[in-house]
Design a protein around this motif. Structure first.
Motif, PDB file in Angstrom:
ATOM      1  N   VAL A   1      51.613  38.950  43.132  1.00 31.50           N
ATOM      2  CA  VAL A   1      50.596  40.325  43.077  1.00 31.50           C
ATOM      3  C   VAL A   1      49.530  39.932  42.194  1.00 31.50           C
ATOM      4  O   VAL A   1      48.431  40.445  42.390  1.00 31.50           O
ATOM      5  N   ILE A   2      49.701  39.025  40.973  1.00 28.03           N
ATOM      6  CA  ILE A   2      48.698  38.752  40.305  1.00 28.03           C
ATOM      7  C   ILE A   2      47.752  37.947  40.855  1.00 28.03           C
ATOM      8  O   ILE A   2      46.573  38.018  40.717  1.00 28.03           O
ATOM      9  N   LEU A   3      48.141  37.098  41.794  1.00 28.94           N
ATOM     10  CA  LEU A   3      47.282  36.104  42.585  1.00 28.94           C
ATOM     11  C   LEU A   3      46.429  37.148  43.547  1.00 28.94           C
ATOM     12  O   LEU A   3      45.108  37.023  43.681  1.00 28.94           O
ATOM     13  N   ALA A   4      46.950  38.065  44.101  1.00 28.93           N
ATOM     14  CA  ALA A   4      46.156  39.026  44.896  1.00 28.93           C
ATOM     15  C   ALA A   4      45.199  39.973  44.161  1.00 28.93           C
ATOM     16  O   ALA A   4      43.997  39.920  44.518  1.00 28.93           O
ATOM     17  N   VAL A   5      45.511  40.335  42.959  1.00 28.51           N
ATOM     18  CA  VAL A   5      44.671  40.912  42.343  1.00 28.51           C
ATOM     19  C   VAL A   5      43.356  39.826  41.803  1.00 28.51           C
ATOM     20  O   VAL A   5      42.195  40.321  41.805  1.00 28.51           O
ATOM     21  N   LEU A   6      43.725  38.811  41.327  1.00 28.15           N
ATOM     22  CA  LEU A   6      42.666  37.788  41.072  1.00 28.15           C
ATOM     23  C   LEU A   6      41.620  37.522  42.405  1.00 28.15           C
ATOM     24  O   LEU A   6      40.580  37.571  42.147  1.00 28.15           O
ATOM     25  N   ILE A   7      42.398  37.416  43.375  1.00 31.21           N
ATOM     26  CA  ILE A   7      41.539  37.099  44.685  1.00 31.21           C
ATOM     27  C   ILE A   7      40.742  38.388  44.923  1.00 31.21           C
ATOM     28  O   ILE A   7      39.445  38.274  45.355  1.00 31.21           O
ATOM     29  N   TYR A   8      41.351  39.642  44.779  1.00 31.17           N
ATOM     30  CA  TYR A   8      40.617  40.779  45.122  1.00 31.17           C
ATOM     31  C   TYR A   8      39.274  40.880  43.955  1.00 31.17           C
ATOM     32  O   TYR A   8      38.162  41.169  44.515  1.00 31.17           O
ATOM     33  N   LEU A   9      39.467  40.399  42.698  1.00 33.18           N
ATOM     34  CA  LEU A   9      38.441  40.448  41.735  1.00 33.18           C
ATOM     35  C   LEU A   9      37.266  39.649  42.018  1.00 33.18           C
ATOM     36  O   LEU A   9      36.257  39.914  41.707  1.00 33.18           O
ATOM     37  N   ILE A  10      37.874  38.393  42.387  1.00 28.65           N
ATOM     38  CA  ILE A  10      36.690  37.515  42.617  1.00 28.65           C
ATOM     39  C   ILE A  10      36.084  37.882  43.942  1.00 28.65           C
ATOM     40  O   ILE A  10      34.573  37.974  43.775  1.00 28.65           O
ATOM     41  N   PHE A  11      36.473  38.177  45.109  1.00 29.72           N
ATOM     42  CA  PHE A  11      35.848  38.792  45.927  1.00 29.72           C
ATOM     43  C   PHE A  11      34.799  40.045  45.769  1.00 29.72           C
ATOM     44  O   PHE A  11      33.881  40.000  46.278  1.00 29.72           O
ATOM     45  N   SER A  12      35.615  40.863  44.961  1.00 29.60           N
ATOM     46  CA  SER A  12      34.743  42.028  44.728  1.00 29.60           C
ATOM     47  C   SER A  12      33.348  41.879  44.039  1.00 29.60           C
ATOM     48  O   SER A  12      32.217  42.443  44.300  1.00 29.60           O
TER      49      SER A  12
END
Length: 188
Positions: free
Chosen positions: A165-176
């Motif tokens: 879940v933390i990884l998914a949030v990090l990926i989301y933040l990077i791409f957004s």
């Protein structure tokens, strides 16, 4: 379901390797030595006392090197391919209950890619912080990477789904963040 948890552990450790390559190896070795984590038979040596001592010394050296601003930026270029290799090995080490071809393919595609991408992003972040804030920026990013790698390694082993879940949030933040930059360039 157990295989999915092992994959989650591997991907979490691989992500941590993108911040600091050796921290997840040290955490994985200690967890294996304590009997908390089962490694693939051919990777069981990583939980030995000798390996843990070696990982601890190498981790200390890696951490210290990253607190030297000029050296840290050079190390980012060196560690990019190493992070990909480390991510692959970390994922393969904890997913022994999967067919070997699928295991190594998954380790390379998921573990290697996540570790390499994280390392590349952090390298760019360090470079930008060095330009913006000089040596203090580099030290700040290095400290944040060390804390992130350590916490993510421990979480990946203790609560692997939370690590994903933390990884998914990090990926989301990077791409957004990237999308916002592209929009600003496009609008401007």
């Amino acid at each position: 379901m157990e295989s999915l948890l092992h994959v989650a552990v591997g991907i979490g450790l691989s992500t941590a390797a993108g911040f600091r390559i050796l921290v997840p190896f040290l955490v994985m070795g200690v967890a294996s030595h304590a009997g908390y984590l089962k490694l693939a038979p051919e990777m069981a040596w990583m939980g030995s006392t000798a390996a843990i001592i070696g990982f601890a010394i190498a981790t200390l050296l890696e951490v210290l090197v990253y607190f030297v601003p000029l050296v840290a930026n050079v190390m980012d270029a060196v560690e990019l391919p190493l992070a990909t290799i480390a991510g692959t090995i970390l994922t393969a080490a904890v997913t022994s209950d999967i067919d070997p071809f699928l295991r190594w393919s998954l380790a390379l595609v998921a573990g290697g890619t996540v570790a390499g991408t994280t390392e590349a992003f952090m390298g760019l972040t360090r470079l930008a912080s060095t330009v913006a804030a000089g040596p203090i920026g580099t030290v700040g990013v290095s400290l944040a990477e060390l804390v992130s790698s350590t916490l993510l390694s421990v979480l990946a082993i203790l609560v692997p789904i939370l690590a994903l879940v933390i990884l998914a949030v990090l990926i989301y933040l990077i791409f957004s963040r990237r999308r916002k930059r592209k929009r600003r360039r496009w609008d401007g």
